[in-house]
Scaffold this active site. Structure first.
Site, PDB file in Angstrom:
ATOM      1  CD  GLU A  88      -3.108   0.822   2.194  1.00  0.00           C
ATOM      2  OE1 GLU A  88      -3.573   1.811   2.768  1.00  0.00           O
ATOM      3  OE2 GLU A  88      -3.499  -0.338   2.411  1.00  0.00           O
ATOM      4  CG  ASP A  96      -2.355  -0.833   5.485  1.00  0.00           C
ATOM      5  OD1 ASP A  96      -1.185  -1.226   5.313  1.00  0.00           O
ATOM      6  OD2 ASP A  96      -2.628   0.332   5.816  1.00  0.00           O
ATOM      7  CE1 TYR A 128      -2.594  -1.128   9.363  1.00  0.00           C
ATOM      8  CE2 TYR A 128      -4.659  -1.692  10.434  1.00  0.00           C
ATOM      9  CZ  TYR A 128      -3.973  -1.042   9.435  1.00  0.00           C
ATOM     10  OH  TYR A 128      -4.663  -0.306   8.508  1.00  0.00           O
TER      11      TYR A 128
END
Length: 574
Positions: free
Chosen positions: A12, A108, A323
């Site tokens: 990404e 992601d 994350y």
């Protein structure tokens, strides 16, 4: 570009692509990609592809006219972003190259990341087989483990369908209602699926604040001395009141308060009732994004966006945490198996504060529950030591919070006793005074808790419901007393302004029941937004409206008269 039958990897962001390429040993640099060792790694720079604008779907939709509403596309064409078209062309050539055997989606791991890849793949016209990399950490070990466990892209088709549905809903609401409101009111309005409900709730709260009329009140406090230099304070209250706070407030004219003071001075006091209760507070749950933002705001005054940016840097640049854009406060069983290694990597600075068996004993279902982990697990450290990382002050504070929260999970409950004393003063009438005190019986996980001066001050005046901020570790200490004791009285009346209580923070931390009485519609709105949307999306919408800093950090923000009129008109049209 690369030897025949290479595998394309689509990340990404460039930084993530470099991390992945380093692990895959794809170290040769191309224009917009890295390659080597049988891999070609490229990146998306966010949304390279988006849904077409109305005029790009039908020519007559270019004009803002009532008769064209509602605009309901039969097909959903995609367009390439003008600013990033060069990078899209790089990605397109890779996705359609005969030298590429298959594609690994490494955007992601979540709904938005899935949408980014699917739109690029569709716009590029690729028909290569797709596999999905799903990781919550960017450490080399996590990336290697993720590549060993890639799944067919079809396993994520339901997630892609949900992402497309969200994207199209945004288009339908934004494009149609923005035009409808603009045409109806004769001035430009921007309406969004998340933005508008958030704005409506903020406006409603702002108007409620503006219409709120502060009320002064009196309280009566007394100092009781049972002897031997012992003393304790008590607050007069009216028996039978709903809450102690409400039943202790007296009219602002001071007449009743001064009458109580006068008669109590001539009365005799003795302890009528003593109640002792033991309370316990288990270690808090692990952080999700909202809880981390709320905690950082309360401790350090950091805005939600600043906390997110800091956490993102700890994740992407420093590889220190998992994350951060997660709404789960639990870990999966697989991730829980890595905790011994993680704790070993971060426990150094906290050795004196660790519970026995930290990192070794398995955690219970308050922390490990596969059914409560969706896209990503709770935010935890990766186990990478921060010793060699060059962290700024805010990064150090956020990383410290995340480490402390994980290490707290192995501690025992925080246990404290609460003693409540009712002192009866007999004179022409009976007056009663309420006193309470606490004593810590077992510190438990609180040894890892961060206590600021602001938090200590709040603790002294906190209610029993403020368990997140105070657990009796900073409150009145009562002397050794017993029922029937008599004492000397010192009494005074005190005047206080009655302040408006901001419920926004309660809503953000999910305390809908505690906040409900203040404004049912507002609380329900927040409840729906946070159950239907990623919290980061809601806060992003508020940031776009330039309101989040005001409403998460300041109680009231002055608004110009012109803007007030616009707000009223807007609310009237909702």
């Amino acid at each position: 570009m690369a030897s025949q039958f290479s595998v394309a990897v689509i990340a990404e962001k460039p930084s993530v692509a470099r991390d992945i390429a380093r692990v895959l040993k794809a170290t040769s640099t191309g224009q917009g990609y890295l390659h080597g060792n049988g891999y070609v790694v490229t990146w998306a720079i966010g949304h390279l592809v988006a849904l077409a604008q109305p005029h790009e779907i039908r020519a007559d939709w270019k004009w803002w006219k009532r008769e064209t509403l509602p605009m309901l596309p039969e097909q959903w064409p995609l367009v390439i972003g003008e600013e990033t078209k060069d990078q899209f062309e790089v990605v397109r050539k890779i996705l359609t190259s005969p030298k590429i055997s298959d594609v690994i989606c490494a955007t992601d791991a979540g709904r938005e990341g899935e949408l980014i890849f699917r739109y690029i793949y569709e716009a590029a016209g690729s028909d290569k087989p797709v596999r999905r990399l799903w990781i919550s950490s960017l450490t080399p070990d996590a990336i290697r483990d993720g590549f060993e466990k890639v799944k067919p892209g079809s396993a994520y088709d339901p997630l892609a369908d949900a992402a497309r549905g969200r994207s199209r809903a945004d288009w339908l609401v934004g494009m149609n209602l923005s035009r409808a409101y603009t045409l109806g009111h004769g001035e430009d309005f921007s309406v969004g699926r998340v933005q508008t409900p958030t704005l409506a709730m903020v406006v409603e709260r702002e108007l409620a604040i503006r219409h709120f009329v502060p009320e002064d009140y009196y309280t009566v406090t007394a100092e009781f001395s049972p002897g031997d230099d012992r003393s304790y304070a008590g607050t007069w209250f009216r028996p039978g009141g709903e809450t102690l706070d409400a039943s202790s407030r007296l009219p602002a004219d001071g007449i009743e308060a001064n009458a109580i003071v006068d008669r109590v001075k001539t009365g005799s006091a003795h302890i009528e009732k003593i109640e002792a209760q033991t309370k316990r507070m288990p270690p808090p749950g692990l952080y999700d994004l909202t809880e981390l933002q709320r905690h950082a705001n309360r401790l350090y005054g950091m805005s939600a966006q600043r906390t997110l940016d800091t956490a993102q840097a700890l994740y992407e640049r420093h590889k220190l945490i998992s994350y951060p854009r997660t709404d789960s406060r639990h870990l999966s069983a697989d991730v829980a198996k890595t905790l011994p290694k993680i704790v070993a990597g971060i426990s150094g600075p906290y050795q004196a504060l660790l519970a026995p068996g930290t990192g070794e004993r398995p955690l219970n279902k308050r922390y490990v529950d596969d059914t409560k982990v969706t896209d990503h697990h709770a935010i935890i450290p990766t186990g990478v030591s921060a010793d060699r990382a060059s962290l700024n002050g805010e990064e150090e504070r956020i990383f410290d919070l995340i480490c402390r929260r994980l290490l707290s999970a192995w501690h025992d409950d925080h246990i404290w006793s609460v003693t409540t004393v009712i002192t009866l003063v007999r004179s022409t009438v009976d007056d009663r005074f309420h006193s309470s005190g606490t004593a810590i019986q077992q510190p438990g996980w609180k040894v890892l808790d961060i206590v600021t001066r602001k938090k200590e001050k709040k603790a002294r005046g906190a209610s029993a419901d403020d368990t997140d901020d105070v657990s009796g570790d900073d409150a009145l200490t009562l002397p050794q007393i017993a029922c029937g004791m008599e004492g000397v009285i010192s009494v005074a009346a005190n005047s206080f302004p009655r302040m408006f209580t901001d419920m926004v923070r309660s809503c953000l931390k999910g305390d809908f029941k505690g906040a409900k009485a203040a404004n049912d519609k507002l609380i329900r709105g927040y409840e729906l937004l946070f159950s239907e949307n990623n919290p980061a999306g809601v806060k992003a919408a508020m940031s776009e409206m330039k309101l989040i800093g005001n409403y998460l950090r300041l109680p009231v923000v002055p608004v110009s008269e012109g803007l007030q009129e616009k707000i009223k008109k807007y609310v009237a049209g909702l």
